[in-house]
Every structure is written in structure tokens, then in C-alpha cells.
Design an enzyme around this catalytic site. Structure first.
Site, PDB file in Angstrom:
ATOM      1  N   LYS A 103       0.866  -1.187   0.000  1.00  9.46           N
ATOM      2  CA  LYS A 103       0.000   0.000   0.000  1.00  9.46           C
ATOM      3  C   LYS A 103       0.892   1.221   0.000  1.00  9.46           C
ATOM      4  CE  LYS A 103      -4.516   0.651   0.434  1.00  9.46           C
ATOM      5  NZ  LYS A 103      -5.504  -0.344  -0.032  1.00  9.46           N
TER       6      LYS A 103
HETATM    7  N1  GLU Z   1      -7.045  -0.177  -3.493  1.00  7.97           N
HETATM    8  C1  GLU Z   1      -7.809  -1.362  -3.760  1.00  7.97           C
HETATM    9  C2  GLU Z   1      -7.886  -2.247  -2.538  1.00  7.97           C
HETATM   10  O1  GLU Z   1      -7.747  -1.811  -1.425  1.00  7.97           O
HETATM   11  C3  GLU Z   1      -7.319  -2.067  -5.003  1.00  7.97           C
HETATM   12  C4  GLU Z   1      -5.893  -2.513  -4.967  1.00  7.97           C
HETATM   13  C5  GLU Z   1      -5.405  -3.012  -6.324  1.00  7.97           C
HETATM   14  O2  GLU Z   1      -6.192  -3.062  -7.265  1.00  7.97           O
HETATM   15  O3  GLU Z   1      -4.221  -3.340  -6.403  1.00  7.97           O
HETATM   16  O4  GLU Z   1      -8.165  -3.408  -2.627  1.00  7.97           O
END
Ligand code: GLU
Length: 419
Positions: A103
Site C-alpha cells: 500500500k
Molecule cells: N485499493 C484497492 C484495494 O484496497 C485495489 C488494490 C489493487 O487493485 O491493487 O483493494
């Protein structure tokens, strides 16, 4: 420590106890592979230079390249990003994608920047994290406060420094740039898929009363698709306004309006004067069958969990329920479909986008939606088989965590420790 990280660690340790995880694996899985923090300058429209804080955390890459969104928010901090990176590891494992978890974030209120400033910030942050991202290493995606345009700038910046186009470095790109059909709606659609699977033996979502907190690309899409599947969405809210109508709100019209740049308040004033404005907190305690918290983390707490009236909670947001609230729901027999399963539709279609990018293929929207449905249904079945509904000795969150931890541990064990 921020409550969201404390909550993620507490949940992990509880699940680790239940699967009798060895201490050294516990240490391994509560450690972070890479924590990259940067302070970087951005030239603003008035010629001044402002410094920003950015972070990218890779939690664990045993199952493959790491994957996870980048959020732009005034409140982004290291603990939050660590917690969310760890949740991504479990999320990718529970739906069985060949990815680890990551993240990132920049501490900024994106609405306070012009489009040009947002582009400068994105390009500079991307260039700072180039050493750790890449289509085989770590693949960012949109999250709160970021969108397909931001992903287009990230992809372009990364590609420019390599001298050729590398579409697989980020997902959630605009479709015209190699984004996947269906990616934008994928998280909301996955929420509906998992809900349908859970209610399959009981007639599905049609006719149920549903409250949705959050009206962005998760909550807004979920509210629209849930209504289109025949449910009555009686409560919706965005960050400023909460709306209620006992016969259900036309969430398809409201979402179309919001997507064109409007707010729920303006939609109600112009098109739906019979819809009541209620207090935001009422959405979480609404008299409905199903509650979908799809906005912020830690909104369901000790303080309001006792007042929740829904019998089923489907977590659209990441980390919306504190461990204390979770214990209260369990005690009260309220079923929670946990975030790492319920909102995994987004990263699942990100995986499809990454596969398409690497094979220079284009899948149709129907194909994307069908494959998504298949993966969500299978993940739900695997998790619910570990904790059949009605079993009072476990929760779906625990079962999802067991499945995820066991899969990551299996990958670690098979790979062995280098050297
Ligand atoms: N931000 C989204 C999540 O928390 C998608 C992450 C992604 O597609 O890599 O799942």
C-alpha cells in the site's frame, strides 16, 4: 500505534493462535518487507514549492509481486499504510491471486490541488518510488483519493524513465491506456457477487433492505448494482449528506449524477425531493437487512455496534470494524463478511488488467465480470466452508484470515528462506 494497525495486528494474532502458527512465522508475517518513506518537493501553480510526505510499504511478497493501492488523503500516515499493506497480503491470498500485499500514500488533500499540481505531485512521487515498483515487483493501483487519471500519470512517468511503454506497472488505468473493462466498477460488483453467494440459498439480495455508507467508486457502484439486483437501498451517504427513503432510493440515477461531478445533496434537491435527509450516523444503525460500510476505516466501534440493526454486514471499506465492534457483532449473531473477502473485487480485476497488459490482450466486459463472479464465489465458498454459517464458534473474518495465512505460510515454506 494507530487503531487501524493495532486492529490489523490483533486480528492477525488471533487467527495465528487459532491455526497454531509458529512464533518465527508470526514474526515474519508481522514484519514489513520494505518501508519506503520520502519527502519530496512539488512546484505549485503560483511558482512556490511545497514539500509532501509519501510512503510505500510492501508487506509480504512470498506469493508473488506485491499489489495494492495508493491513497491521497490529508490523514495518510505510516501506521495506516502498514495496516492496509498487510490487509492486501491477506486479501490477495484469500481470493488466490498470485500477489503479495502493499500500500502507499501521500499526505495531501487532493481536492485542494489544481489538476496541474496533482499531476506534478503524482509524477514526482512516482519517480521517488521507481526503485521499488515495477510490473514484476510491486504494482500500484487506485485507492481513496486517486483515480484512473492518476494511474495514467504514474504509468507514463515510469515508462518515460525506462524509454518505452510499460502498462503492467500500475492497474486501474483508463481503458484507453490499457485499463481493463470493468475495473472501475469491480469493487462494487464484487461486493454484490459475494452478497449473492452468501444469500444464494435464501433467494439472493432481491427484496432486501440495504444501507450503504459511502458513495464513491466502491459505495456508489455497490448501491447502484445492489438496487439493480432487486434490493431496496433505503439509505445512502457521502461525506456530507445522508439520505433515506423507505421505498428505496434510485441509486442508479444518483450515482450517474455523482459521477458527473455532483453531490448527493444536489441530486436530492434537484431530482428527489421526497427523499429525506438524515444524520450520517443513522446509516450505520439503519433498520435494514444488510449494511455495507464502504467509506472510511474504524466507523463501526464499541460505541455504535450495539445499535446496529442489520443482520448482515458486508465490508466495502478496508478496516471499517474495530475488534471491539467485531466481538459485539459476534455476540449478537450479526454476520460480517470481512473486507479482505468482500472488497477483493477491485484487486481481482486489477489482476485481470495486469494479465491483459502482459499479454497485450483485451478482454470484454462480460468476460471480466464472469471471471470476477467465479473468483468471488469460489473465495466465499472456501471461506464459508471453514466456518459454516450458524456456527457460533468462529466468524467469517477468522475463517478468511485462516485461509489467507495458511496460503502465505505454504508459499513461504515451499520457497524456503534464502540463502
Ligand atoms: N485499493 C484497492 C484495494 O484496497 C485495489 C488494490 C489493487 O487493485 O491493487 O483493494
Amino acid at each position: 500505534m494507530e487503531p487501524i494497525l493495532a486492529g490489523a495486528l490483533a486480528q492477525f494474532h488471533e487467527a495465528a493462535d487459532q491455526v497454531s502458527l509458529r512464533d518465527e512465522l508470526r514474526d515474519y508475517l508481522t514484519a514489513f518487507k520494505t518501508v519506503f518513506q520520502t519527502q519530496f518537493p512539488v512546484e505549485m501553480d503560483d511558482g512556490s514549492i511545497r514539500m509532501f510526505d509519501g510512503v510505500r510499504v510492501l508487506h509480504n511478497g512470498a506469493r508473488g509481486p506485491t499489489k495494492g493501492g495508493i491513497r491521497y488523503s490529508a490523514h495518510v500516515g505510516l501506521d495506516e499504510v502498514k495496516a492496509l499493506a498487510m490487509l492486501m497480503t491477506w486479501k490477495c491470498a484469500v481470493v488466490d491471486l498470485p500477489f503479495g500485499g502493499a500500500k502507499g500514500g501521500v499526505t495531501v488533500e487532493p481536492a485542494s490541488l489544481s489538476s496541474n499540481e496533482l499531476q506534478n505531485l503524482t509524477r514526482r512521487f512516482t519517480s521517488e518510488i521507481i526503485p521499488i515498483i515495477g510490473p514484476d515487483k510491486d504494482i500500484p493501483a487506485p485507492d481513496m483519493g486517486t483515480n484512473p487519471q492518476v494511474m495514467a500519470w504514474m504509468m507514463d512517468t515510469y515508462s518515460m524513465t525506462h524509454g518505452y511503454t510499460i502498462p503492467g506497472v500500475v492497474t486501474g488505468k483508463p481503458v484507453a491506456l490499457g485499463g481493463s473493462e470493468g475495473r472501475f466498477e469491480a469493487t462494487g460488483r464484487g461486493i454484490l457477487d459475494v452478497m449473492q453467494e452468501h444469500l444464494r440459498a435464501h433467494g439472493g439480495v432481491a427484496g432486501r433492505r440495504v444501507a450503504v455508507q459511502g458513495f464513491g467508486n466502491v459505495g456508489g457502484v455497490a448501491a447502484k448494482l445492489i438496487r439493480e439486483a432487486g434490493a431496496k437501498v433505503t439509505h445512502v451517504s457521502d461525506k456530507d449528506t445522508a439520505l433515506f427513503h423507505r421505498d428505496g432510493i434510485d441509486t442508479s440515477a444518483a450515482y450517474a449524477f455523482v459521477q458527473r461531478g455532483g453531490t448527493l445533496a444536489a441530486w436530492r434537491d434537484q431530482f428527489a425531493r421526497d427523499v429525506e435527509v438524515v444524520a450520517g450516523a443513522d446509516v450505520l444503525t439503519a433498520d435494514v437487512d444488510i449494511l455495507v460500510p464502504a467509506a472510511l476505516e474504524t466507523v463501526l466501534t464499541e460505541a455504535n455496534a450495539g445499535a446496529v440493526r442489520a443482520l448482515l454486514i458486508v465490508e466495502g471499506a478496508n478496516g471499517p470494524t474495530t475488534p471491539e465492534a467485531d466481538a459485539i457483532f459476534r455476540e449478537r449473531g450479526i454476520v460480517v463478511i470481512p473486507d479482505i473477502l468482500a472488497n477483493a473485487g477491485g484487486v481481482t480485476v486489477s489482476y485481470f488488467e495486469w494479465v491483459q497488459a502482459r499479454q497485450f490482450q483485451r478482454w470484454s466486459e462480460d468476460r471480466v465480470n464472469q471471471e470476477l463472479q467465479r473468483i468471488m464465489a469460489r473465495a466465499y465458498q472456501v471461506v464459508s466452508a471453514r466456518c459454516p454459517i450458524g456456527t457460533r464458534t468462529c466468524t467469517l473474518r477468522q475463517a478468511a484470515n485462516w485461509v489467507a495465512i495458511e496460503r502465505v505460510v505454504e508459499a513461504i515454506t515451499l520457497r524456503g528462506i534464502y540463502p
